[in-house]
Design a protein around this motif. Structure first.
Motif, short mmCIF file in Angstrom:
data_model
loop_
_atom_site.label_atom_id
_atom_site.label_comp_id
_atom_site.label_asym_id
_atom_site.label_seq_id
_atom_site.Cartn_x
_atom_site.Cartn_y
_atom_site.Cartn_z
N ASN A 1 0.83 -1.21 0.00
CA ASN A 1 0.00 0.00 0.00
C ASN A 1 0.86 1.26 0.00
O ASN A 1 0.60 2.21 -0.74
N VAL A 2 1.89 1.26 0.84
CA VAL A 2 2.80 2.42 0.89
C VAL A 2 3.49 2.60 -0.45
O VAL A 2 3.60 3.72 -0.97
N ALA A 3 3.95 1.50 -1.04
CA ALA A 3 4.63 1.58 -2.33
C ALA A 3 3.71 2.11 -3.42
O ALA A 3 4.11 2.93 -4.25
N LEU A 4 2.46 1.67 -3.44
CA LEU A 4 1.51 2.14 -4.44
C LEU A 4 1.24 3.63 -4.29
O LEU A 4 1.16 4.36 -5.28
N HIS A 5 1.09 4.08 -3.05
CA HIS A 5 0.88 5.52 -2.84
C HIS A 5 2.11 6.31 -3.28
O HIS A 5 1.98 7.43 -3.80
N HIS A 6 3.29 5.74 -3.07
CA HIS A 6 4.51 6.42 -3.53
C HIS A 6 4.51 6.50 -5.06
O HIS A 6 4.89 7.55 -5.63
N LEU A 7 4.07 5.45 -5.71
CA LEU A 7 4.01 5.47 -7.18
C LEU A 7 2.95 6.45 -7.67
O LEU A 7 3.08 7.02 -8.75
N VAL A 8 1.90 6.66 -6.88
CA VAL A 8 0.92 7.70 -7.20
C VAL A 8 1.61 9.07 -7.20
O VAL A 8 1.40 9.89 -8.10
N SER A 9 2.44 9.31 -6.18
CA SER A 9 3.12 10.60 -6.08
C SER A 9 4.09 10.83 -7.24
O SER A 9 4.42 11.97 -7.57
N LEU A 10 4.54 9.73 -7.86
CA LEU A 10 5.45 9.84 -9.00
C LEU A 10 4.71 9.90 -10.34
O LEU A 10 5.34 9.99 -11.39
N GLY A 11 3.38 9.82 -10.29
CA GLY A 11 2.60 9.88 -11.51
C GLY A 11 2.52 8.57 -12.26
O GLY A 11 2.06 8.54 -13.41
N VAL A 12 2.94 7.48 -11.62
CA VAL A 12 2.92 6.17 -12.27
C VAL A 12 1.56 5.50 -12.13
O VAL A 12 1.12 4.77 -13.01
N VAL A 13 0.90 5.76 -11.00
CA VAL A 13 -0.34 5.08 -10.64
C VAL A 13 -1.42 6.09 -10.30
O VAL A 13 -1.12 7.17 -9.78
N PHE A 14 -2.67 5.76 -10.61
CA PHE A 14 -3.83 6.52 -10.15
C PHE A 14 -4.49 5.77 -9.00
O PHE A 14 -4.47 4.53 -8.97
N HIS A 15 -5.08 6.52 -8.08
CA HIS A 15 -5.79 5.88 -6.97
C HIS A 15 -7.23 6.36 -6.94
O HIS A 15 -7.51 7.56 -7.01
N ASP A 16 -8.15 5.41 -6.89
CA ASP A 16 -9.57 5.71 -6.74
C ASP A 16 -10.02 5.13 -5.40
O ASP A 16 -9.80 3.95 -5.13
N ALA A 17 -10.64 5.97 -4.57
CA ALA A 17 -10.99 5.55 -3.22
C ALA A 17 -11.95 4.38 -3.19
O ALA A 17 -11.99 3.63 -2.21
N ASN A 18 -12.72 4.20 -4.25
CA ASN A 18 -13.70 3.11 -4.28
C ASN A 18 -13.20 1.84 -4.95
O ASN A 18 -13.64 0.75 -4.62
N ARG A 19 -12.30 2.01 -5.93
CA ARG A 19 -11.90 0.84 -6.71
C ARG A 19 -10.44 0.44 -6.53
O ARG A 19 -10.06 -0.65 -6.92
#
Length: 334
Positions: free
Chosen positions: A81-99
């Motif tokens: 989870n931490v790694a995915l949020h870090h990738l969000v901050s780098l513009g690699v991943v999008f996060h949707d609160a529901n999906r």
């Protein structure tokens, strides 16, 4: 960072291309806190997620399920989870609160981001000890006290690295605080011996009466090797190229149904990892090797196991001839 709970009940299956079907989260769906320094574990997990995404050739909009990633990497969901949020901050991943999490870009476009994590493929202390051992700057038996002084690290940090080396089979704990290095691929002669050993056991595994192919894994191996042939070898870094190669050989060994062949191939891959990293500059042979991999997989798919075993033996022998004379893979004087 607190563990983030994600409801995946209505998420598309992994991996699923959702771009163009009204399911891709928009940038507004991700509101991230400023990135904080990652721990070594979180850094490793981030690197593994990037490696999986690029190895699977994920597209923009593909779903990244935390539970699936945790299982494939072999860790809990918290560092994922931490790694995915870090990738969000780098513009690699999008996060949707529901999906949950989705690829913001195609994995093929992440060469520069991946380089940030793969230029140093492992923790520096692990690489430094390995390099010093390959260069014969460390004796056969070492003490924790001497290593702590030499590398200026705490006992806890050192033991974590030594334990990993023990798991990989090239270091063994002695009575007290001593550690003994086991035989490893540290010379041209040892490198050639490793190829001769592999040429003896890997084709034998294909001809095993218990050889069974997993069609899903077969198709996945084909897709990864085709990606390399189609130009992936030009952008993939040394770690990704090695992992794609070792995964090919270890998967076929697993299909043999012989636990000793599977374990032997896996251990040989661990021992040759550092040597193979040194050959990363030679990219054209990687494409040629991938073409040979595809020919082997085609023979297996056609259930022509005699031909597959012959191609596999020729493939390993060709690699031996091409690599054992590459003197630059070992430190001078070896």
């Amino acid at each position: 960072m607190a563990k983030f709970q994600v409801d995946l009940s209505d998420a598309p299956p992994h991996p699923a291309v959702v771009n163009g079907h009204g399911l891709l989260p928009t940038p507004m769906a991700s509101i991230e806190q400023p990135a904080v320094p990652l721990t070594p574990l979180q850094t490793r997990v981030t690197r593994e997620i990037l490696a999986l995404a690029r190895r699977d050739d994920l597209s923009q909009g593909d779903h990244l399920a935390e539970s699936v990633l945790a299982e494939r990497i072999g860790t809990s969901r918290s560092p994922v989870n931490v790694a995915l949020h870090h990738l969000v901050s780098l513009g690699v991943v999008f996060h949707d609160a529901n999906r949950g999490f989705f690829m913001a870009k195609a994995a093929r476009e992440l060469t520069e981001v991946a380089a940030q994590f793969f230029d140093e493929p492992d923790e520096p202390l692990y690489l430094k000890i390995a390099e010093d051992r390959l260069a014969r700057r460390l004796p056969d038996v070492v003490s924790e006290a001497d290593l702590m002084r030499q590398y200026e690290v705490s006992r806890s940090v050192l033991r974590r690295v030594l334990s990993r080396m023990q798991e990989e089979g090239w270091l063994e704990r002695q009575v007290g605080h001593g550690w003994q290095f086991m035989p490893m691929i540290d010379s041209v002669e040892a490198y050639e011996e490793s190829y001769l050993f592999r040429a003896a056991i890997e084709p034998t595994g294909v001809l095993s009466p218990r050889f069974r192919v997993d069609r899903t894994e077969l198709n996945e191996l084909r897709r990864r090797q085709q990606f390399i042939v189609d130009g992936g070898y030009l952008t993939m870094n040394s770690v990704e190229l090695f992992e794609a190669n070792s995964d090919f050989h270890e998967t076929i060994a697993k299909w043999s149904g012989n636990r000793f062949i599977a374990q032997s191939v896996r251990r040989m891959d661990r021992l040759r990892r550092l040597v193979e990293y040194r050959q990363a500059k030679s990219r054209k042979p990687r494409q040629e090797q991938a073409l040979e991999h595809l020919a082997i997989l085609e023979a297996i798919a056609q259930q022509d196991l005699l031909r597959a075993a012959s191609l596999l033996r020729d493939h390993i022998e060709g690699a031996r001839r091409g690599k054992v004379h590459a003197q630059e893979i070992f430190p001078r004087g070896q």
